[in-house]
Design an enzyme around this catalytic site. Structure first.
Site, PDB file in Angstrom:
ATOM      1  N   GLY A 114       0.767  -1.234   0.000  1.00 50.83           N
ATOM      2  CA  GLY A 114       0.000   0.000   0.000  1.00 50.83           C
ATOM      3  C   GLY A 114       0.795   1.279   0.000  1.00 50.83           C
ATOM      4  O   GLY A 114       0.213   2.368   0.008  1.00 50.83           O
ATOM      5  N   SER A 170       1.558   8.419   2.378  1.00 46.50           N
ATOM      6  CA  SER A 170       0.726   7.228   2.584  1.00 46.50           C
ATOM      7  C   SER A 170       0.750   6.810   4.053  1.00 46.50           C
ATOM      8  O   SER A 170       1.788   6.875   4.722  1.00 46.50           O
ATOM      9  CB  SER A 170       1.233   6.058   1.739  1.00 46.50           C
ATOM     10  N   VAL A 208      -4.609  -1.280   1.712  1.00 46.80           N
ATOM     11  CA  VAL A 208      -5.084  -1.292   0.325  1.00 46.80           C
ATOM     12  C   VAL A 208      -6.602  -1.184   0.307  1.00 46.80           C
ATOM     13  O   VAL A 208      -7.293  -1.943   0.982  1.00 46.80           O
ATOM     14  CB  VAL A 208      -4.663  -2.594  -0.392  1.00 46.80           C
ATOM     15  N   TYR A 251     -19.195   8.376   2.387  1.00 47.79           N
ATOM     16  CA  TYR A 251     -18.312   7.204   2.385  1.00 47.79           C
ATOM     17  C   TYR A 251     -18.930   6.038   1.624  1.00 47.79           C
ATOM     18  O   TYR A 251     -18.226   5.167   1.128  1.00 47.79           O
ATOM     19  CB  TYR A 251     -17.973   6.819   3.826  1.00 47.79           C
ATOM     20  N   LYS A 280     -15.341  -1.704   4.446  1.00 46.30           N
ATOM     21  CA  LYS A 280     -14.543  -1.680   5.676  1.00 46.30           C
ATOM     22  C   LYS A 280     -15.207  -2.504   6.780  1.00 46.30           C
ATOM     23  O   LYS A 280     -14.524  -3.128   7.600  1.00 46.30           O
ATOM     24  CB  LYS A 280     -14.339  -0.239   6.146  1.00 46.30           C
ATOM     25  N   ASN A 307      -4.958  13.417   5.867  1.00 40.69           N
ATOM     26  CA  ASN A 307      -4.876  14.057   4.557  1.00 40.69           C
ATOM     27  C   ASN A 307      -3.885  13.343   3.648  1.00 40.69           C
ATOM     28  O   ASN A 307      -2.769  13.802   3.412  1.00 40.69           O
ATOM     29  CB  ASN A 307      -4.499  15.529   4.718  1.00 40.69           C
ATOM     30  N   LEU A 344      -3.258  11.207  -0.212  1.00 44.46           N
ATOM     31  CA  LEU A 344      -3.702  11.310  -1.593  1.00 44.46           C
ATOM     32  C   LEU A 344      -4.956  10.479  -1.826  1.00 44.46           C
ATOM     33  O   LEU A 344      -5.897  10.899  -2.509  1.00 44.46           O
ATOM     34  CB  LEU A 344      -2.574  10.861  -2.533  1.00 44.46           C
ATOM     35  N   ALA A 345      -4.995   9.285  -1.243  1.00 44.08           N
ATOM     36  CA  ALA A 345      -6.156   8.404  -1.408  1.00 44.08           C
ATOM     37  C   ALA A 345      -7.410   9.019  -0.790  1.00 44.08           C
ATOM     38  O   ALA A 345      -8.501   8.947  -1.352  1.00 44.08           O
ATOM     39  CB  ALA A 345      -5.871   7.042  -0.784  1.00 44.08           C
TER      40      ALA A 345
END
Length: 258
Positions: free
Chosen positions: A15, A21, A95, A158, A165, A195, A197-198
């Site tokens: 991941g 990340s 992931v 979400y 999840k 915060n 990128l994903a």
């Protein structure tokens, strides 16, 4: 020089995409305490960036490509791992993926193919990894995945990822039961909004982050270093009796009634 608490251990990390990340913060924490890291990256497009990050670790890590949606690539990846590391002690699964249309639509409007892809990448990949590593964790160890509060309570925007999840957290409990006799612990770490990128791919994320910071008891955002430190604790002997749990790392947000 004192040895780190993870000296002599081998960790697989899935991941890492960039230096922001969540997986990278955990990789750094584990490496700083002596673990030897093997990083799985999705494909050649990400490989150079992940290799540069791996080289910057206290113990430079190895990088192998592995598209978790492909069984053949999983087989190939673990063959490569076996060549350089006969025993695995720690695994991080960071992931998750859902097609943009699925993330932006209400749950009742999700298309069958988008549902399948979301659960395949976000949930099944963790089970597939567990199936491969359980035969290589001869000394016991830890399987760690990342979840979010939207698995337990409805989080606007979400959508389908909340249900994925929830399935992931259920998988943690069942895997903990199955693998416990081998001394393998299985846990989920559930940070508040960070915060990355994903995360920015989630509609309304900026508002979500602001609300969390203004509402959580500690009145602050979650820091990447805190995620790494908590994952380090879970990998340590001090967490040796913790398994099947979702550990909240959200500045207290999850204790609130609304």
């Amino acid at each position: 020089m004192n040895q780190g608490i993870l000296e002599g251990k081998t960790a697989l990390v899935f991941g890492v995409a960039n230096k922001r990340s969540l997986a990278w913060s955990i990789a750094q924490a584990w490496s700083a305490e002596g673990a030897s890291l093997i990083l799985g990256c999705q494909g050649e497009r990400l490989r150079k960036n992940v290799e540069e990050l791996a080289e910057s670790l206290p113990k430079p890590g190895k990088v192998f490509c592995c598209d978790l949606a492909e069984d053949a690539q999983l087989e190939s990846f673990f063959s490569e791992v076996a060549r350089v590391a006969p025993t695995i002690d720690l695994v991080l699964h960071s992931v998750a993926f859902s097609p943009k249309d699925a993330l932006e639509h209400e749950l009742s409007e999700v298309k069958r193919d988008d549902f399948r892809v979301t659960f395949d990448i976000s949930v099944y990949s963790f089970l597939a990894i567990a199936g491969h590593v359980k035969r290589r964790m001869s000394r016991g160890g830890l399987l760690l995945t990342l979840s979010y509060y939207g698995a337990e309570k409805v989080t606007p925007q979400y959508h389908i990822m909340g249900t994925a999840k929830a399935a992931l957290e259920a998988s943690v409990r069942y895997l903990a039961y199955e693998l416990g006799p081998q001394g393998i612990r299985v846990n989920a770490l559930s940070p508040g909004p960070v915060n990355t990128l994903a995360a920015r791919g989630i509609s309304g994320f900026t508002q979500m982050l602001k609300h969390h910071q203004e509402t959580a008891p500690l009145r602050k955002p979650v820091d990447l270093a805190e995620v790494g430190a908590t994952a380090l604790f879970l990998a340590s002997e001090g967490a040796g009796a913790i398994t099947g749990q979702t550990i909240y790392l959200d500045c207290g947000y999850s204790i609130l009634g609304a």
